[in-house]
Scaffold this motif. Structure first.
Motif, PDB file in Angstrom:
ATOM      1  N   LEU A  19      22.712  16.914  -7.179  1.00  0.00           N
ATOM      2  CA  LEU A  19      22.275  15.506  -7.766  1.00  0.00           C
ATOM      3  C   LEU A  19      21.333  14.769  -7.326  1.00  0.00           C
ATOM      4  O   LEU A  19      20.617  14.355  -7.966  1.00  0.00           O
ATOM      5  N   VAL A  20      20.506  14.992  -6.290  1.00  0.00           N
ATOM      6  CA  VAL A  20      19.411  14.866  -5.828  1.00  0.00           C
ATOM      7  C   VAL A  20      18.340  15.719  -6.294  1.00  0.00           C
ATOM      8  O   VAL A  20      17.542  14.123  -6.341  1.00  0.00           O
ATOM      9  N   LYS A  21      18.100  16.290  -6.262  1.00  0.00           N
ATOM     10  CA  LYS A  21      16.788  17.179  -7.957  1.00  0.00           C
ATOM     11  C   LYS A  21      17.244  16.343  -9.320  1.00  0.00           C
ATOM     12  O   LYS A  21      16.026  16.149  -9.584  1.00  0.00           O
ATOM     13  N   LYS A  22      18.694  15.926  -9.410  1.00  0.00           N
ATOM     14  CA  LYS A  22      18.608  14.612 -10.774  1.00  0.00           C
ATOM     15  C   LYS A  22      17.662  13.433 -10.864  1.00  0.00           C
ATOM     16  O   LYS A  22      17.658  12.618 -11.315  1.00  0.00           O
ATOM     17  N   MET A  23      18.400  13.171  -9.222  1.00  0.00           N
ATOM     18  CA  MET A  23      17.770  11.594  -8.840  1.00  0.00           C
ATOM     19  C   MET A  23      16.551  11.794  -9.191  1.00  0.00           C
ATOM     20  O   MET A  23      15.291  10.537  -9.584  1.00  0.00           O
ATOM     21  N   ILE A  24      16.002  12.825  -8.806  1.00  0.00           N
ATOM     22  CA  ILE A  24      14.031  12.928  -8.599  1.00  0.00           C
ATOM     23  C   ILE A  24      13.708  13.047  -9.734  1.00  0.00           C
ATOM     24  O   ILE A  24      12.238  12.284 -10.213  1.00  0.00           O
ATOM     25  N   GLY A  25      14.257  13.661 -10.215  1.00  0.00           N
ATOM     26  CA  GLY A  25      13.383  13.835 -11.639  1.00  0.00           C
ATOM     27  C   GLY A  25      14.047  12.707 -12.508  1.00  0.00           C
ATOM     28  O   GLY A  25      12.829  12.253 -13.193  1.00  0.00           O
ATOM     29  N   LEU A  26      14.894  11.562 -12.535  1.00  0.00           N
ATOM     30  CA  LEU A  26      15.486  10.163 -13.032  1.00  0.00           C
ATOM     31  C   LEU A  26      13.812   9.723 -12.566  1.00  0.00           C
ATOM     32  O   LEU A  26      13.140   8.929 -13.052  1.00  0.00           O
ATOM     33  N   ASN A  27      13.741   9.445 -11.079  1.00  0.00           N
ATOM     34  CA  ASN A  27      12.431   8.992 -10.467  1.00  0.00           C
ATOM     35  C   ASN A  27      10.913   9.485 -11.293  1.00  0.00           C
ATOM     36  O   ASN A  27      10.027   7.617 -11.882  1.00  0.00           O
ATOM     37  N   VAL A  28      11.302  10.522 -11.179  1.00  0.00           N
ATOM     38  CA  VAL A  28       9.653  10.995 -12.023  1.00  0.00           C
ATOM     39  C   VAL A  28       9.996  10.822 -12.883  1.00  0.00           C
ATOM     40  O   VAL A  28       8.482  10.208 -13.550  1.00  0.00           O
ATOM     41  N   PHE A  29      10.829  10.733 -14.319  1.00  0.00           N
ATOM     42  CA  PHE A  29      10.762  10.068 -15.514  1.00  0.00           C
ATOM     43  C   PHE A  29      10.224   8.441 -16.267  1.00  0.00           C
ATOM     44  O   PHE A  29       9.853   7.771 -16.085  1.00  0.00           O
ATOM     45  N   TYR A  60      12.682  17.510 -17.893  1.00  0.00           N
ATOM     46  CA  TYR A  60      12.829  18.743 -17.438  1.00  0.00           C
ATOM     47  C   TYR A  60      14.080  19.249 -15.750  1.00  0.00           C
ATOM     48  O   TYR A  60      14.285  20.239 -15.641  1.00  0.00           O
ATOM     49  N   VAL A  61      13.222  18.272 -15.268  1.00  0.00           N
ATOM     50  CA  VAL A  61      13.960  18.309 -14.087  1.00  0.00           C
ATOM     51  C   VAL A  61      15.728  18.313 -13.964  1.00  0.00           C
ATOM     52  O   VAL A  61      16.610  18.491 -13.548  1.00  0.00           O
ATOM     53  N   VAL A  62      15.510  17.117 -14.731  1.00  0.00           N
ATOM     54  CA  VAL A  62      17.469  16.339 -14.632  1.00  0.00           C
ATOM     55  C   VAL A  62      18.293  17.401 -15.546  1.00  0.00           C
ATOM     56  O   VAL A  62      19.257  17.505 -15.369  1.00  0.00           O
ATOM     57  N   MET A  63      17.654  17.998 -16.952  1.00  0.00           N
ATOM     58  CA  MET A  63      18.322  18.927 -17.200  1.00  0.00           C
ATOM     59  C   MET A  63      18.799  20.043 -17.095  1.00  0.00           C
ATOM     60  O   MET A  63      19.906  20.913 -16.877  1.00  0.00           O
ATOM     61  N   SER A  64      17.962  21.107 -16.262  1.00  0.00           N
ATOM     62  CA  SER A  64      17.737  22.174 -15.628  1.00  0.00           C
ATOM     63  C   SER A  64      18.413  22.531 -14.268  1.00  0.00           C
ATOM     64  O   SER A  64      18.989  23.457 -14.114  1.00  0.00           O
ATOM     65  N   HIS A  65      18.543  21.349 -13.033  1.00  0.00           N
ATOM     66  CA  HIS A  65      19.415  21.461 -12.087  1.00  0.00           C
ATOM     67  C   HIS A  65      20.355  20.925 -11.656  1.00  0.00           C
ATOM     68  O   HIS A  65      20.852  19.444 -12.724  1.00  0.00           O
ATOM     69  N   ALA A  66      21.291  21.657 -10.840  1.00  0.00           N
ATOM     70  CA  ALA A  66      22.464  20.814 -11.259  1.00  0.00           C
ATOM     71  C   ALA A  66      23.211  20.300  -9.721  1.00  0.00           C
ATOM     72  O   ALA A  66      23.768  19.863  -9.704  1.00  0.00           O
ATOM     73  N   ALA A  92       3.456  13.778 -19.822  1.00  0.00           N
ATOM     74  CA  ALA A  92       3.470  15.177 -18.968  1.00  0.00           C
ATOM     75  C   ALA A  92       4.479  14.996 -17.852  1.00  0.00           C
ATOM     76  O   ALA A  92       5.592  15.720 -18.057  1.00  0.00           O
ATOM     77  N   LEU A  93       4.448  13.858 -17.206  1.00  0.00           N
ATOM     78  CA  LEU A  93       5.100  13.108 -16.104  1.00  0.00           C
ATOM     79  C   LEU A  93       6.932  13.088 -16.815  1.00  0.00           C
ATOM     80  O   LEU A  93       7.819  13.555 -16.558  1.00  0.00           O
ATOM     81  N   MET A  94       6.645  12.532 -17.765  1.00  0.00           N
ATOM     82  CA  MET A  94       8.754  12.828 -18.816  1.00  0.00           C
ATOM     83  C   MET A  94       8.963  13.478 -19.336  1.00  0.00           C
ATOM     84  O   MET A  94       9.641  13.891 -18.840  1.00  0.00           O
ATOM     85  N   MET A  95       8.040  14.378 -19.589  1.00  0.00           N
ATOM     86  CA  MET A  95       8.478  16.341 -19.915  1.00  0.00           C
ATOM     87  C   MET A  95       9.371  16.442 -18.768  1.00  0.00           C
ATOM     88  O   MET A  95       9.866  17.700 -17.984  1.00  0.00           O
ATOM     89  N   ILE A  96       8.214  16.708 -17.208  1.00  0.00           N
ATOM     90  CA  ILE A  96       8.850  17.389 -16.359  1.00  0.00           C
ATOM     91  C   ILE A  96       9.779  16.542 -15.625  1.00  0.00           C
ATOM     92  O   ILE A  96      10.499  17.727 -15.234  1.00  0.00           O
ATOM     93  N   GLY A  97      10.164  15.055 -15.271  1.00  0.00           N
ATOM     94  CA  GLY A  97      11.319  15.175 -15.139  1.00  0.00           C
ATOM     95  C   GLY A  97      12.896  14.929 -15.821  1.00  0.00           C
ATOM     96  O   GLY A  97      13.798  15.311 -15.498  1.00  0.00           O
TER      97      GLY A  97
END
Length: 121
Positions: free
Chosen positions: A29-39, A21-27, A14-19
């Motif tokens: 860059l800080v949100k992308k970094m948060i998504g990468l950290n969740v993944f 999704y955040v990386v792919m859906s947000h433009a 579930a955390l992998m899918m959330i991470g």
């Protein structure tokens, strides 16, 4: 064994899918970094879960213990944490530099501004 007995794998998935999704859906860059950290945390959880053995103990030779947990995933995760912190620091430093140069951390806005400033051939 039921599927609920492996809840740690479900949480990691579930955390992998959330991470992802955040990386792919947000433009942003800080949100992308948060998504990468969740993944990344999900991958850590998965590897640590794979190294744990029920009833196992640390691999210290003692006659009273016969079942041991595998230490290699834990050691690899320590290295991955260090690499993850360095990658996050570099990514955030680049996001700050991009914000200074373009006035935004939105990827699409920065690309549009860059294209507008670049002369056409």
């Amino acid at each position: 064994m039921s599927l609920l007995s492996h809840y740690n794998y479900w949480i990691a998935m579930a955390l992998m899918m959330i991470g992802l999704y955040v990386v792919m859906s947000h433009a942003n860059l800080v949100k992308k970094m948060i998504g990468l950290n969740v993944f990344q945390v999900a991958v850590f959880m998965l590897f640590i879960s794979l190294g744990k053995v029920r009833g196992g103990t640390a691999p210290i030779l003692d006659p009273q213990f016969t079942v041991y947990s595998h230490p290699l995933p834990h050691v690899l995760i320590l290295t991955a944490i260090v690499v993850g912190v360095a990658t996050t620091a570099l990514g955030l430093a680049l996001a700050v530099r991009i914000h200074e140069a373009y006035g935004t951390t939105d990827e699409d806005d920065a690309l549009r501004r860059d294209a507008a400033e670049t002369p056409q051939r």
